[in-house]
Design an enzyme around this catalytic site. Structure first.
Site, PDB file in Angstrom:
ATOM      1  N   HIS A 187       0.817  -1.211   0.000  1.00  8.99           N
ATOM      2  CA  HIS A 187       0.000   0.000   0.000  1.00  8.99           C
ATOM      3  C   HIS A 187       0.849   1.259   0.000  1.00  8.99           C
ATOM      4  O   HIS A 187       0.550   2.236  -0.684  1.00  8.99           O
ATOM      5  CB  HIS A 187      -0.911   0.023   1.238  1.00  8.99           C
ATOM      6  N   GLU A 429       1.412 -14.023 -31.930  1.00  8.09           N
ATOM      7  CA  GLU A 429       2.659 -14.154 -31.169  1.00  8.09           C
ATOM      8  C   GLU A 429       3.435 -15.414 -31.504  1.00  8.09           C
ATOM      9  O   GLU A 429       4.398 -15.752 -30.822  1.00  8.09           O
ATOM     10  CB  GLU A 429       2.377 -14.067 -29.667  1.00  8.09           C
ATOM     11  N   ASP A 453       6.439 -12.788 -27.090  1.00  7.53           N
ATOM     12  CA  ASP A 453       6.520 -14.184 -27.527  1.00  7.53           C
ATOM     13  C   ASP A 453       6.916 -14.289 -28.989  1.00  7.53           C
ATOM     14  O   ASP A 453       7.656 -15.192 -29.364  1.00  7.53           O
ATOM     15  CB  ASP A 453       5.178 -14.893 -27.288  1.00  7.53           C
ATOM     16  N   CYS A 500       0.615  -5.415 -28.381  1.00 12.17           N
ATOM     17  CA  CYS A 500       0.594  -5.313 -26.924  1.00 12.17           C
ATOM     18  C   CYS A 500       1.894  -5.811 -26.301  1.00 12.17           C
ATOM     19  O   CYS A 500       2.030  -5.844 -25.087  1.00 12.17           O
ATOM     20  CB  CYS A 500      -0.604  -6.039 -26.340  1.00 12.17           C
TER      21      CYS A 500
HETATM   22  C1  PEP Z   1       3.496 -10.980 -25.659  1.00 12.58           C
HETATM   23  O1  PEP Z   1       3.751 -12.182 -25.774  1.00 12.58           O
HETATM   24  O2  PEP Z   1       4.018 -10.080 -26.342  1.00 12.58           O
HETATM   25  C2  PEP Z   1       2.526 -10.514 -24.655  1.00 12.58           C
HETATM   26  C3  PEP Z   1       2.113  -9.272 -24.616  1.00 12.58           C
HETATM   27  O3  PEP Z   1       2.044 -11.417 -23.761  1.00 12.58           O
HETATM   28  P1  PEP Z   1       2.830 -12.016 -22.518  1.00 12.58           P
HETATM   29  O4  PEP Z   1       4.019 -11.116 -22.267  1.00 12.58           O
HETATM   30  O5  PEP Z   1       1.829 -12.014 -21.416  1.00 12.58           O
HETATM   31  O6  PEP Z   1       3.199 -13.373 -22.985  1.00 12.58           O
HETATM   32 MG    MG Z   2       2.531 -13.800 -25.002  1.00 11.97          MG
END
Ligand code: PEP
Ligand code: MG
Length: 569
Positions: A187, A429, A453, A500
């Site tokens: 916290h 990925e 990935d 992402c």
């Molecule tokens: C990725 O593989 O780029 C991703 C965003 O997922 P994670 O890092 O959770 O595997």
């Molecule tokens: Mg991933």
């Protein structure tokens, strides 16, 4: 130099005020009049609630709505009959005074909570410690430590900074915080970050090392702190501080601005989150939505598969918090480096090439269906999109979509609302997904490239293995070609091309990704403004010229060097 955990970024330079809790001196006594003692207790609880409510109000102003919820939780806990009845039972049964009854009952529950495996329940043990101390203080008539009165330029040093202490902090006067316990998710860390007070936690014995008035400097990013530093160190940190503040101010200009290039090419800039509690932080950092909610944390935090109902609540909370902004929720991505011990899955020789993510989910509908049902039900409360991880063939996407259709039928029959047009996308990925991006793009509603990935599977290099770390880089021509191919396929079919993985916030790669035609960048909340700034420094023509040059290079080293040479800030 002392080293702790850097829990809230920034440089603090100031004079120490050590916060020492007063000893709670009382003796356990036998009492005759148990009714009078219970009245003392209920009066104290009333005062506790009154004081805590005032703190909640103060905290809403200094730290924000979300952080004040921690203290609101204290009110709920002290009103919990399981706890109050236990305290009263001790007064009635053992005829002990209220102070002793409070201590024993709170310790009992704290011990149970601290044995839990998930961090949230463990955190409740430390909340109970805070509640216990404050309730006993009220019973003994001891005043709370008043942090609000510390002079400007103070660095607070304490064993721990409890939520009730932090409620009194005036961020204008507090330069930094040093504690003996706590980590990045405690916290004290959360509150320091929201008040933007630099903090280094978990420095052993720091309350004994320093004295009131000592000069200290600290770096809340690196976790370094100096006590009575030499003049040269103070100078160095003054410069660091000025630079940090300058960069922060420069980024503040980008709050509320569109995410666009210098010539007005607009993209979506959203954030990655690991749990529903992080959703509010996305809006605070001016994110335009959530591009990846990693749901496996809900599964990892619990001792068993979370129920459909608890998942529904979590997804609904994110959807509602984001108020209609897009929220991409990835279905369970378990396996590889993310184990779920309670599933008792056999150890695999090659876990990253094994029974994980969508492969696991499709074989275990009793786990996958409740998640999809929870997602569909929550889709009635905002703009949820479903994302499928680790897809390698179109059959997997088709199977998930078929399952979703089946559940939609069930929900229709039960009269339960959901978004009939909910989008189902693919996390791109794997090397396989990239190679069939054209096929997948015809059936997916969107793509989001998981470069973490994708880099590993393309280069056949484990992201956690230091011996092959030199290969694990998105600057490799193989990875860049893969990314370009995926975005091209999405653009051709007119579906959203998002990203992402960590590469989305790499300032060196952002112009290249823009040139490839990436429409959505999903980054950690703290990287939103910096990424928006980088975008604003390039025109699309400049991005394309850079990407053309990059794509002609033959080695990772050449790509990295060129991008570094051309970097703008
Ligand atoms: C990725 O593989 O780029 C991703 C965003 O997922 P994670 O890092 O959770 O595997
Ligand atoms: Mg991933």
């Amino acid at each position: 130099m002392y080293k702790g955990i850097g829990a809230s970024a920034g440089i603090g330079i100031g004079k120490v005020v050590v916060i020492k809790e007063q000893e709670l001196n009382y003796t356990k006594t036998t009492i005759e009049d148990t009714e009078a003692e219970k009245k003392r207790l209920s009066d104290a609880i009333e005062v506790f609630i009154e004081k805590t409510t005032q703190m909640v109000e103060a905290m809403k102003v200094t730290a924000g709505e979300q952080e004040s919820e921690i203290l609101e939780g204290h009110i709920l806990m002290i009103q919990d009959p399981a706890i109050t009845e236990q305290i009263e039972a001790k007064i009635d049964g053992e005829k002990i005074n209220a102070e002793a009854a409070v201590e024993e009952a709170c310790d009992f529950f704290a011990q149970i909570f601290s044995m839990a495996e998930d961090e949230l329940t463990q955190q409740r043990a430390s909340d109970l410690g805070d509640i216990k101390t404050r309730l006993i203080k009220i019973l003994l008539g001891i005043e709370d430590v008043d942090i609000s009165a510390v002079p400007a330029g103070t660095v607070l040093v304490a064993e721990d900074l409890t939520p009730s202490m932090t409620a009194g902090i005036n961020p204008d006067n507090v330069e930094g915080v040093l504690t003996e316990i706590g980590g990045k998710t405690s916290h004290s860390a959360i509150i320091c970050r929201s008040m933007e007070i630099p903090a280094v936690l978990s420095i052993e014995n720091i309350t004994s090392i320093v004295q009131d008035g000592d000069e200290v400097v600290l770096d809340g990013a690196t976790g370094e702190a100096y006590v009575k530093p030499e003049a040269s160190i103070v100078e160095e940190y003054k410069e660091k501080k000025a630079k940090f503040l300058e960069e922060k101010a420069a980024l503040a200009k980008f709050v509320g601005k569109p995410s666009q290039t210098a010539d007005g090419h607009v993209v979506e800039l959203v954030a990655n989150i690991g749990g529903p509690d992080e959703a509010a932080g996305v809006l605070e950092k001016d994110g335009e939505g959530v591009g990846l909610f990693r749901t496996e944390f809900l599964f990892m935090e619990s001792n068993d598969v979370p129920s459909e109902e608890s998942q529904f609540e979590a997804y609904k909370k994110v959807a509602e918090t984001l108020e209609g902004k897009p929220v991409i929720i990835r279905t369970l991505d378990i396996g590889g480096d993310k184990a779920l011990p309670y599933l008792g899955l056999p150890t695999e020789e090659n876990p990253f090439l094994g029974f994980r993510a969508v492969r696991f989910c499709l074989q275990r509908p009793e786990i996958y269906k409740p998640q999809l049902r929870a997602l569909l039900r929550a889709s009635a409360f905002g703009k949820i999109r479903i994302m499928v991880p680790l897809v390698t063939c179109v059959d997997e996407l088709r199977a998930v979509k078929a399952l979703i259709e089946e559940i939609k039928g069930e929900l229709d029959a039960e009269g339960i609302a959901y978004d009939k047009d909910i989008e189902v996308g693919v996390m791109m990925e794997t090397a396989a997904a990239s190679l069939i991006a054209d096929i997948l793009a015809k059936e997916a509603d969107f793509f989001s490239i998981g470069t973490n990935d994708l880099t590993g599977y393309t280069m056949a290099a484990d992201r956690g293995n230091p011996d092959v770390a030199y290969l694990y880089s998105a600057y490799n021509p193989a990875v860049l070609r893969s990314i370009k191919n995926i975005i091209g396929a999405a653009n051709k079919e007119g579906i959203m091309a998002g990203m992402c993985g960590e590469a989305a916030s790499d300032p060196l790669l952002v112009p290249v990704l823009l040139a490839f035609g990436l429409n959505e960048f999903s980054v950690s909340a703290t990287a939103i403004l910096a990424t928006r700034k980088v975008m604003s420094l390039w025109t699309m023509d400049e991005c394309k010229a850079l990407a053309d040059e990059v794509m002609q290079l033959e080695t990772e080293k050449e790509v990295k060097e060129l991008l570094q040479e051309r970097a703008r800030s």
